[in-house]
Design a protein around this motif. Structure first.
Motif, short mmCIF file in Angstrom:
data_model
loop_
_atom_site.label_atom_id
_atom_site.label_comp_id
_atom_site.label_asym_id
_atom_site.label_seq_id
_atom_site.Cartn_x
_atom_site.Cartn_y
_atom_site.Cartn_z
N ILE A 105 0.86 -1.18 0.00
CA ILE A 105 0.00 0.00 0.00
C ILE A 105 0.89 1.22 0.00
O ILE A 105 1.68 1.43 0.91
N LYS A 106 0.78 2.03 -1.05
CA LYS A 106 1.61 3.22 -1.15
C LYS A 106 0.94 4.44 -0.55
O LYS A 106 1.61 5.34 -0.07
N SER A 107 -0.37 4.50 -0.59
CA SER A 107 -1.09 5.60 0.04
C SER A 107 -2.51 5.15 0.35
O SER A 107 -3.02 4.20 -0.24
N MET A 108 -3.13 5.85 1.28
CA MET A 108 -4.47 5.50 1.69
C MET A 108 -5.21 6.78 2.06
O MET A 108 -4.62 7.70 2.61
N TYR A 109 -6.47 6.83 1.72
CA TYR A 109 -7.30 7.98 2.04
C TYR A 109 -8.48 7.53 2.89
O TYR A 109 -9.01 6.44 2.70
N TYR A 110 -8.89 8.36 3.81
CA TYR A 110 -10.05 8.09 4.64
C TYR A 110 -11.01 9.25 4.45
O TYR A 110 -10.67 10.39 4.77
N TYR A 111 -12.18 8.96 3.90
CA TYR A 111 -13.16 10.00 3.63
C TYR A 111 -14.27 9.94 4.67
O TYR A 111 -14.68 8.86 5.08
N LYS A 112 -14.77 11.08 5.05
CA LYS A 112 -15.91 11.16 5.95
C LYS A 112 -17.03 11.90 5.25
O LYS A 112 -16.81 12.93 4.61
N ARG A 113 -18.22 11.37 5.36
CA ARG A 113 -19.41 12.01 4.81
C ARG A 113 -20.45 12.08 5.92
O ARG A 113 -20.65 11.13 6.65
N ARG A 114 -21.11 13.20 6.02
CA ARG A 114 -22.13 13.40 7.04
C ARG A 114 -23.49 13.45 6.36
O ARG A 114 -23.67 14.12 5.37
N TYR A 115 -24.43 12.69 6.90
CA TYR A 115 -25.81 12.71 6.45
C TYR A 115 -26.64 13.29 7.58
O TYR A 115 -26.65 12.76 8.69
N THR A 116 -27.32 14.36 7.29
CA THR A 116 -28.15 15.00 8.31
C THR A 116 -29.57 15.10 7.78
O THR A 116 -29.81 15.65 6.71
N GLY A 117 -30.48 14.54 8.52
CA GLY A 117 -31.90 14.62 8.17
C GLY A 117 -32.65 15.22 9.35
O GLY A 117 -32.06 15.73 10.31
#
Length: 77
Positions: free
Chosen positions: A56-68
């Protein structure tokens, strides 16, 4: 595999301790070659699955927020 006191790798042609030429053929084995039953349960669900190895040369961690109205969730992927 070992010769003298050091580990021998697939590309080695000589022992690094004594300098002796290595005559035994070395081959790279996959995890399935060593333990064929390793993926039996996975193959039942996905017959075309396979095991690969790499670095593994690089890794990304994404966060998404769902608001209802009643929900406030944070997803990570």
């Amino acid at each position: 595999m070992q010769h003298c006191q050091n580990t021998i790798y697939a590309n080695d042609r000589h022992c690094c301790d004594c300098g002796e030429t290595l005559t035994q053929k070395r081959e790279l084995l996959s995890a399935e070659d060593i333990f064929p039953q390793l993926l039996d349960k996975v193959k039942q669900q996905s017959p075309e699955s396979e095991v690969i190895t790499g670095v593994i040369k690089s890794m990304y961690y994404y966060k998404r927020r769902y608001t209802g109205r009643t929900n406030n969730m944070l997803y990570g992927f």
